[in-house]
Write a protein that holds these residues in place. Structure first.
Motif, PDB file in Angstrom:
ATOM      1  N   VAL A  88       0.848  -1.193   0.000  1.00 49.12           N
ATOM      2  CA  VAL A  88       0.000   0.000   0.000  1.00 49.12           C
ATOM      3  C   VAL A  88       0.892   1.255   0.000  1.00 49.12           C
ATOM      4  O   VAL A  88       0.568   2.257  -0.638  1.00 49.12           O
ATOM      5  N   GLU A  89       2.047   1.182   0.689  1.00 53.86           N
ATOM      6  CA  GLU A  89       2.971   2.324   0.734  1.00 53.86           C
ATOM      7  C   GLU A  89       3.494   2.657  -0.670  1.00 53.86           C
ATOM      8  O   GLU A  89       3.647   3.821  -1.028  1.00 53.86           O
ATOM      9  N   GLU A  90       3.780   1.592  -1.411  1.00 52.95           N
ATOM     10  CA  GLU A  90       4.262   1.821  -2.788  1.00 52.95           C
ATOM     11  C   GLU A  90       3.190   2.556  -3.604  1.00 52.95           C
ATOM     12  O   GLU A  90       3.493   3.455  -4.389  1.00 52.95           O
ATOM     13  N   LEU A  91       1.967   2.161  -3.371  1.00 51.72           N
ATOM     14  CA  LEU A  91       0.868   2.823  -4.095  1.00 51.72           C
ATOM     15  C   LEU A  91       0.791   4.300  -3.721  1.00 51.72           C
ATOM     16  O   LEU A  91       0.531   5.165  -4.571  1.00 51.72           O
ATOM     17  N   ALA A 106      -9.435   5.872  -6.714  1.00 53.05           N
ATOM     18  CA  ALA A 106      -8.300   4.943  -6.678  1.00 53.05           C
ATOM     19  C   ALA A 106      -8.768   3.726  -5.896  1.00 53.05           C
ATOM     20  O   ALA A 106      -9.118   3.823  -4.715  1.00 53.05           O
ATOM     21  N   SER A 107      -8.834   2.613  -6.583  1.00 52.02           N
ATOM     22  CA  SER A 107      -9.394   1.420  -5.956  1.00 52.02           C
ATOM     23  C   SER A 107      -8.339   0.312  -5.909  1.00 52.02           C
ATOM     24  O   SER A 107      -8.054  -0.339  -6.908  1.00 52.02           O
ATOM     25  N   PRO A 108      -7.732   0.088  -4.713  1.00 47.96           N
ATOM     26  CA  PRO A 108      -6.743  -0.982  -4.591  1.00 47.96           C
ATOM     27  C   PRO A 108      -7.425  -2.346  -4.567  1.00 47.96           C
ATOM     28  O   PRO A 108      -8.563  -2.452  -4.093  1.00 47.96           O
ATOM     29  N   LYS A 109      -6.735  -3.354  -5.054  1.00 47.42           N
ATOM     30  CA  LYS A 109      -7.352  -4.691  -5.125  1.00 47.42           C
ATOM     31  C   LYS A 109      -6.292  -5.735  -4.791  1.00 47.42           C
ATOM     32  O   LYS A 109      -5.103  -5.539  -5.081  1.00 47.42           O
ATOM     33  N   LEU A 124     -11.361 -11.815  -4.854  1.00 45.56           N
ATOM     34  CA  LEU A 124     -10.961 -10.444  -5.191  1.00 45.56           C
ATOM     35  C   LEU A 124     -11.336  -9.557  -4.003  1.00 45.56           C
ATOM     36  O   LEU A 124     -12.522  -9.441  -3.660  1.00 45.56           O
ATOM     37  N   GLY A 125     -10.311  -8.982  -3.425  1.00 44.43           N
ATOM     38  CA  GLY A 125     -10.566  -8.075  -2.313  1.00 44.43           C
ATOM     39  C   GLY A 125     -10.559  -6.640  -2.801  1.00 44.43           C
ATOM     40  O   GLY A 125      -9.629  -6.219  -3.477  1.00 44.43           O
ATOM     41  N   VAL A 126     -11.621  -5.918  -2.483  1.00 46.01           N
ATOM     42  CA  VAL A 126     -11.725  -4.526  -2.953  1.00 46.01           C
ATOM     43  C   VAL A 126     -12.229  -3.625  -1.842  1.00 46.01           C
ATOM     44  O   VAL A 126     -12.820  -4.092  -0.860  1.00 46.01           O
ATOM     45  N   ASN A 207      -1.697 -11.744   3.357  1.00 44.66           N
ATOM     46  CA  ASN A 207      -1.027 -10.685   2.587  1.00 44.66           C
ATOM     47  C   ASN A 207      -1.366  -9.311   3.156  1.00 44.66           C
ATOM     48  O   ASN A 207      -1.744  -8.397   2.408  1.00 44.66           O
ATOM     49  N   ASN A 208      -1.224  -9.167   4.430  1.00 50.04           N
ATOM     50  CA  ASN A 208      -1.559  -7.885   5.063  1.00 50.04           C
ATOM     51  C   ASN A 208      -0.771  -6.745   4.439  1.00 50.04           C
ATOM     52  O   ASN A 208       0.442  -6.835   4.270  1.00 50.04           O
ATOM     53  N   GLY A 209      -1.486  -5.681   4.089  1.00 49.23           N
ATOM     54  CA  GLY A 209      -0.845  -4.487   3.523  1.00 49.23           C
ATOM     55  C   GLY A 209      -0.364  -4.651   2.101  1.00 49.23           C
ATOM     56  O   GLY A 209       0.331  -3.771   1.575  1.00 49.23           O
ATOM     57  N   LEU A 210      -0.727  -5.752   1.481  1.00 46.32           N
ATOM     58  CA  LEU A 210      -0.261  -5.979   0.099  1.00 46.32           C
ATOM     59  C   LEU A 210      -1.416  -5.915  -0.900  1.00 46.32           C
ATOM     60  O   LEU A 210      -2.568  -6.208  -0.551  1.00 46.32           O
ATOM     61  N   LEU A 211      -1.031  -5.565  -2.112  1.00 45.06           N
ATOM     62  CA  LEU A 211      -2.036  -5.419  -3.178  1.00 45.06           C
ATOM     63  C   LEU A 211      -1.566  -6.132  -4.445  1.00 45.06           C
ATOM     64  O   LEU A 211      -0.354  -6.241  -4.682  1.00 45.06           O
ATOM     65  N   SER A 212      -2.533  -6.573  -5.247  1.00 40.92           N
ATOM     66  CA  SER A 212      -2.179  -7.131  -6.567  1.00 40.92           C
ATOM     67  C   SER A 212      -2.190  -6.036  -7.625  1.00 40.92           C
ATOM     68  O   SER A 212      -1.455  -6.079  -8.607  1.00 40.92           O
TER      69      SER A 212
END
Lengths: 389, 237
Positions: A88-91, A106-109, A124-126, A207-212
């Motif tokens: 999420v930080e990278e985003l 901005a929709s992280p997934k 799919l987590g949104v 995958n806490n704090g991580l996004l695809s």
């Protein structure tokens, strides 16, 4: 008695012939109006669609080998051990980009393969609040899941495969989830997914704090070159991330609209040519028929300009009538055929600009095509014309 | 001072490689108020002379002066203006506009004037009444007899009160009785001061004119005066 009376009286006496000319021009004008109205309506519909969608960009980790596709963009399924997720930080680093203030959504997934009751399923987590701004077409029977309540929504196909409906329970990765809703059929890969709140899926998949990926939307429509410039800033400026412009179905529609617009222009050119020839030939024949009459006018003291005015008035009246008739007929045809032939959903646009242009164009064609006959009539030698007597 | 003066007017036509002389140097003077006949066999040049006098056909050489104006010194549009105020035409076969009523045909020369529709209508009514068609103003030409059509044509020629009326074979398409009525009408118009120049083959018509000019092979052959034969003069009118 004035020149207009003479022009009108002549048209009245040649009713049938003039009716056929007007009908011919009405059909021509109607064809143009139909095509342009449909094109305009398609463009409007397309614009509305683009405005709704905005310009979409998909942010993913930089990868060289892919196997999973999402909305046409390969996102996951690494088979060579490359990075699949980003934080999420990278985003958040994207927020320093010069154009970020234009981002409206901005929709992280997170995409994760999970073990379910009847085999594996793709989750799919949104962030539903953000995602629903992008997926206006989503419809769910029931409700969207709440955070931390072990709730999920099933895609249409997945629910059918699992035999689950709203209110049922589903074991996923050893936890018991309530199905709060089932998505209406979309017709894409999205029908095969299980939808979680992003935080729930991050926790569930470890995958806490991580996004695809993250899907972002820029308000409005931007030219392709501008979007490519924005994407370049991500690729060049944010290591480990890459970006792609999502080619929506609307893009395909845009190509269709562009082709239709070109077709409309081509037909318009043909109609204008044929219309001009018909009008010119008819007016020329009319001038020849009236040679003696023109001789009488000239002998009576009519100037050349008077003769030209009479011919132009006749052409103007005929083409004006044809313009109005053609516009109305064209709109009628477009209203009935638009939704059937090109599946217009927003209805026909009654544009005053098209009305003015159609009538103006028809009158211009009528007058332009009558110029040579009018010139010939005005320059008839009165003695020759009277010899015709 | 003559109203019309024709000085050494020639008219040559090109017919293929051949040059045809339609008029070979004509001199003619016509006074205001005169009733003149142009006589001659077919191809003699009388109709050519009529069109030249009528400001329609520029001569190859020579001058035509009408009321002190060298008409062929004017450009085509100015000549059209001159025609509209100075000249009325009565054509062979009447040449009424088929889609206009009798009144509208008569109003034709007024269509390019500044007169209001009401004024035009009143003038048309007056002249049609004068020629005996006050009750047939709304009729189309095909609803009128030959004589009536000729009367409408005369009314059209005089509605603008031009000083000169040209008539090309005005009785050519009429029976004897109607021809006499029409010539009476011309004479009546002439007695009101209009100059009338008429091309005719009909010798009977010479009973109504004051002078006849005989044209042959593009030249004036002779002229005759008919003052005493004029019916109106004879009748003491």
């Amino acid at each position: 008695m004035d020149l207009l009376t003479i022009a009108l009286s002549n048209l009245k006496i040649r009713k049938v012939k003039m009716l056929f000319i007007v009908l011919g021009m009405i059909i021509g004008t109607a064809t143009i109006v139909t095509l342009f109205t449909i094109t305009t309506s398609m463009e409007k519909e397309l614009q509305e669609r683009f405005d709704q969608l905005g310009t979409r960009v998909l942010i993913t980790p930089e990868q060289k080998t892919f196997s999973l596709s999402y909305r046409g963009i390969t996102t996951a399924g690494n088979i060579s051990g490359e990075k699949q997720l980003f934080s999420v930080e990278e985003l958040k680093r994207l927020e320093y980009l010069s154009w970020w203030n234009q981002v409206t959504v901005a929709s992280p997934k997170l995409v994760a393969a999970l073990t379910g009751e009847n085999g594996n399923l793709l989750g799919l987590g949104v962030d539903f609040e953000q995602e629903l701004k992008l997926k206006r077409y989503w419809e769910v029977s029931g409700s969207y899941p709440e955070i931390d309540n072990n709730q999920l929504v099933l895609g249409h196909d997945l629910a059918r495969r699992l035999g689950k409906k709203t209110g049922d329970y589903l074991e996923v990765a050893g936890a018991r989830f309530t199905v709060t809703g089932v998505m209406a059929e979309i017709g894409t890969e999205e029908d095969k997914l299980a939808y979680f709140n992003l935080a729930d899926l991050q926790k569930l998949s470890g995958n806490n704090g991580l996004l695809s990926m993250a899907e972002i939307s820029l308000g409005g429509t931007f030219p392709r070159e501008v979007v490519e410039g924005y994407l370049g800033e991500i690729v060049d400026g944010i290591p480990g991330l890459t970006a792609a412009h999502i080619q929506d179905a609307a893009e395909g529609r845009r190509a269709l609209v562009e082709r239709f617009a070109k077709f409309a222009l081509m037909v318009t050119a043909v109609v204008i040519t044929i219309g001009s020839l018909i009008m010119g030939t008819t007016m020329m024949a009319s001038v020849k028929e009236r040679t003696a009459e023109i001789g009488v006018f000239r002998a009576t003291g009519f100037r050349k300009s008077h003769i030209m005015k009479i011919i132009f008035m006749e052409a103007g009246i005929l083409s004006g009538l044809a313009g109005v008739g053609g516009y109305l007929l064209g709109m009628l045809v477009a209203t009935f055929t638009g939704p059937v032939i090109i599946e217009l959903q927003t209805g026909i646009v009654w544009s005053p600009i098209i009305a003015v242009m159609a009538i103006g164009l028809t009158i211009t064609i009528g007058l332009a095509a009558s110029f040579y006959p009018a010139y010939r009539a005005a320059n008839l030698d009165p003695v020759e014309a009277l010899r015709f007597i | 001072m003559s109203l019309i003066e024709v000085n050494q007017v020639t008219k040559l036509y090109q017919s293929g490689d051949e040059q045809v002389t339609a008029l070979g140097g004509v001199d003619l003077k016509i006074d205001s108020g005169e009733f003149l006949a142009l006589m001659g066999p077919s191809g003699s040049g009388k109709s050519t002379l009529l069109t030249i006098l009528g400001c329609l056909n520029p001569p190859t050489s020579g001058k035509v002066i009408i009321d002190d104006v060298d008409i062929y010194g004017l450009n085509s549009e100015r000549r059209a203006d001159f025609r509209s105020t100075y000249i009325g035409f009565v054509f062979q076969q009447f040449q009424l506009i088929p889609y206009l009523s009798a009144a509208e045909n008569v109003m034709l020369p007024l269509a390019i004037s500044n007169k209001s529709k009401e004024e035009q209508w009143e003038l048309a009514r007056q002249v049609l009444t004068k020629v005996g068609l006050g009750n047939k103003m709304e009729r189309l030409p095909n609803q009128l007899s030959g004589g009536e059509q000729e009367r409408v044509a005369i009314a059209r020629a005089i509605v603008n009160q031009p000083p000169i009326v040209f008539a090309d074979e005005p009785t050519g398409a009429l029976d004897t009785k109607t021809s006499e009525e029409i010539m009476d009408l011309f004479q009546q118009v002439n007695s009101e001061g209009l100059t009338i120049i008429m091309v005719t083959h009909n010798k009977e018509n010479l009973n109504y004119v004051q002078r006849a000019v005989f044209v042959r092979d593009g030249l004036m052959e002779k002229e005759e005066l008919y003052q005493k034969k004029n019916k109106l003069t004879a009748a003491g009118k």
